[in-house]
Design a protein around this motif. Sequence first.
Motif, PDB file in Angstrom:
ATOM      1  N   LEU A  16       0.868  -1.188   0.000  1.00 17.67           N
ATOM      2  CA  LEU A  16       0.000   0.000   0.000  1.00 17.67           C
ATOM      3  C   LEU A  16       0.900   1.231   0.000  1.00 17.67           C
ATOM      4  N   THR A  17       1.482   1.499  -1.144  1.00 15.92           N
ATOM      5  CA  THR A  17       2.554   2.488  -1.259  1.00 15.92           C
ATOM      6  C   THR A  17       2.083   3.940  -1.194  1.00 15.92           C
ATOM      7  N   GLN A  18       0.784   4.182  -1.082  1.00 15.99           N
ATOM      8  CA  GLN A  18       0.314   5.558  -0.944  1.00 15.99           C
ATOM      9  C   GLN A  18       0.674   6.143   0.425  1.00 15.99           C
ATOM     10  N   PHE A  19       1.007   5.282   1.388  1.00  9.69           N
ATOM     11  CA  PHE A  19       1.345   5.764   2.717  1.00  9.69           C
ATOM     12  C   PHE A  19       2.819   6.160   2.772  1.00  9.69           C
ATOM     13  N   LYS A  20       3.076   7.371   3.259  1.00  4.16           N
ATOM     14  CA  LYS A  20       4.439   7.896   3.307  1.00  4.16           C
ATOM     15  C   LYS A  20       5.209   7.412   4.523  1.00  4.16           C
ATOM     16  N   SER A  75     -12.574  17.000   1.502  1.00  5.99           N
ATOM     17  CA  SER A  75     -11.679  16.114   0.763  1.00  5.99           C
ATOM     18  C   SER A  75     -10.747  15.323   1.667  1.00  5.99           C
ATOM     19  N   SER A  76     -10.437  15.837   2.833  1.00  5.79           N
ATOM     20  CA  SER A  76      -9.600  15.087   3.761  1.00  5.79           C
ATOM     21  C   SER A  76     -10.297  13.825   4.247  1.00  5.79           C
ATOM     22  N   ILE A  77     -11.610  13.841   4.232  1.00  6.46           N
ATOM     23  CA  ILE A  77     -12.389  12.703   4.722  1.00  6.46           C
ATOM     24  C   ILE A  77     -12.864  11.811   3.584  1.00  6.46           C
ATOM     25  N   ILE A  78     -13.525  12.390   2.575  1.00  8.84           N
ATOM     26  CA  ILE A  78     -14.096  11.558   1.508  1.00  8.84           C
ATOM     27  C   ILE A  78     -13.328  11.623   0.192  1.00  8.84           C
ATOM     28  N   GLY A  79     -12.296  12.463   0.126  1.00  7.67           N
ATOM     29  CA  GLY A  79     -11.484  12.550  -1.078  1.00  7.67           C
ATOM     30  C   GLY A  79     -12.141  13.396  -2.143  1.00  7.67           C
ATOM     31  N   ASP A  80     -11.383  13.622  -3.207  1.00  9.05           N
ATOM     32  CA  ASP A  80     -11.893  14.326  -4.385  1.00  9.05           C
ATOM     33  C   ASP A  80     -11.126  13.826  -5.598  1.00  9.05           C
ATOM     34  N   ALA A  81     -11.219  14.522  -6.713  1.00 10.48           N
ATOM     35  CA  ALA A  81     -10.577  14.066  -7.952  1.00 10.48           C
ATOM     36  C   ALA A  81      -9.053  13.991  -7.836  1.00 10.48           C
ATOM     37  N   GLN A  82      -8.463  14.849  -7.003  1.00  9.95           N
ATOM     38  CA  GLN A  82      -7.002  14.885  -6.877  1.00  9.95           C
ATOM     39  C   GLN A  82      -6.456  14.129  -5.666  1.00  9.95           C
ATOM     40  N   ASN A  83      -7.242  13.984  -4.633  1.00  8.16           N
ATOM     41  CA  ASN A  83      -6.737  13.442  -3.373  1.00  8.16           C
ATOM     42  C   ASN A  83      -7.632  12.333  -2.829  1.00  8.16           C
ATOM     43  N   SER A  84      -6.986  11.335  -2.239  1.00  2.90           N
ATOM     44  CA  SER A  84      -7.734  10.315  -1.511  1.00  2.90           C
ATOM     45  C   SER A  84      -8.056  10.853  -0.129  1.00  2.90           C
ATOM     46  N   GLY A  85      -9.173  10.429   0.407  1.00  2.00           N
ATOM     47  CA  GLY A  85      -9.552  10.822   1.762  1.00  2.00           C
ATOM     48  C   GLY A  85      -9.315   9.698   2.744  1.00  2.00           C
ATOM     49  N   ILE A  86      -9.514   9.985   4.007  1.00  5.29           N
ATOM     50  CA  ILE A  86      -9.296   9.008   5.077  1.00  5.29           C
ATOM     51  C   ILE A  86     -10.177   7.774   4.889  1.00  5.29           C
ATOM     52  N   GLU A  87     -11.384   7.953   4.356  1.00  3.31           N
ATOM     53  CA  GLU A  87     -12.274   6.808   4.081  1.00  3.31           C
ATOM     54  C   GLU A  87     -11.674   5.890   3.024  1.00  3.31           C
ATOM     55  N   ASP A  88     -11.029   6.459   2.001  1.00  6.58           N
ATOM     56  CA  ASP A  88     -10.380   5.647   0.968  1.00  6.58           C
ATOM     57  C   ASP A  88      -9.241   4.819   1.561  1.00  6.58           C
ATOM     58  N   TYR A  89      -8.472   5.445   2.438  1.00  7.19           N
ATOM     59  CA  TYR A  89      -7.339   4.738   3.036  1.00  7.19           C
ATOM     60  C   TYR A  89      -7.794   3.596   3.945  1.00  7.19           C
ATOM     61  N   ILE A  90      -8.831   3.800   4.710  1.00  6.15           N
ATOM     62  CA  ILE A  90      -9.386   2.724   5.543  1.00  6.15           C
ATOM     63  C   ILE A  90      -9.873   1.580   4.658  1.00  6.15           C
ATOM     64  N   ASN A  92      -8.731   0.782   1.730  1.00  5.26           N
ATOM     65  CA  ASN A  92      -7.541   0.108   1.195  1.00  5.26           C
ATOM     66  C   ASN A  92      -6.970  -0.892   2.198  1.00  5.26           C
ATOM     67  N   ILE A  93      -6.899  -0.491   3.460  1.00 10.20           N
ATOM     68  CA  ILE A  93      -6.407  -1.394   4.515  1.00 10.20           C
ATOM     69  C   ILE A  93      -7.340  -2.601   4.634  1.00 10.20           C
ATOM     70  N   TYR A  94      -8.632  -2.343   4.707  1.00 11.87           N
ATOM     71  CA  TYR A  94      -9.616  -3.420   4.843  1.00 11.87           C
ATOM     72  C   TYR A  94      -9.510  -4.394   3.670  1.00 11.87           C
ATOM     73  N   GLU A  95      -9.498  -3.896   2.455  1.00  6.77           N
ATOM     74  CA  GLU A  95      -9.445  -4.761   1.272  1.00  6.77           C
ATOM     75  C   GLU A  95      -8.165  -5.584   1.234  1.00  6.77           C
ATOM     76  N   HIS A  96      -7.062  -4.990   1.640  1.00  4.67           N
ATOM     77  CA  HIS A  96      -5.798  -5.723   1.602  1.00  4.67           C
ATOM     78  C   HIS A  96      -5.767  -6.876   2.608  1.00  4.67           C
ATOM     79  N   PHE A  97      -6.265  -6.637   3.805  1.00  5.50           N
ATOM     80  CA  PHE A  97      -6.130  -7.641   4.866  1.00  5.50           C
ATOM     81  C   PHE A  97      -7.312  -8.582   5.020  1.00  5.50           C
ATOM     82  N   LYS A  98      -8.456  -8.312   4.389  1.00  2.00           N
ATOM     83  CA  LYS A  98      -9.658  -9.103   4.680  1.00  2.00           C
ATOM     84  C   LYS A  98      -9.520 -10.585   4.357  1.00  2.00           C
TER      85      LYS A  98
END
Length: 143
Positions: A16-20, A75-90, A92-98
């Motif tokens: 999950l390389t989007q995380f710095k 956008s920090s929460i739900i994202g927009d066209a340029q940025n992922s939001g915190i909901e997107d990141y959660i 991503n974690i869920y989908e990877h580990f489920k």
Amino acid sequence: MKDLLNWIKSEISDNLTQFKEVKVIPHIHVVPDEGGFPAVGIVDAGLTRTQLPSQQKEKLHIQIGIYNEVLRDESSIIGDAQNSGIEDYIDNIYEHFKSLVPDGYYNIEMGNESGTETLTKDNENFLVMKSIDMVFYRIKSDY
């Protein structure tokens, strides 16, 4: 627990390389902020043991925190066209580990997801944080 924490850290860092920054932290409100945002904090949330005949069932509790800078309120929460939001990141974690179970464990359970929180980064800037609980199950023989 140490091996599990390192495995989770490697899984997120490698896949999950989007995380710095991905770091094991002592508490969900200790923000990993050395490498930038979005960041992931991994917390040892405890161990439950149940003694069975000739073996022990263990439930290892992990809490994953996602931290992101507040760019614009929404956008920090739900994202927009340029940025992922915190909901997107959660998600991503869920989908990877489920459906991923590390060696030595027989099940993983994705548990509760927290509400979004706002944390103070410094006197002028804020972060949004959200967490998800995970439980890893294993059996240890008494031999």
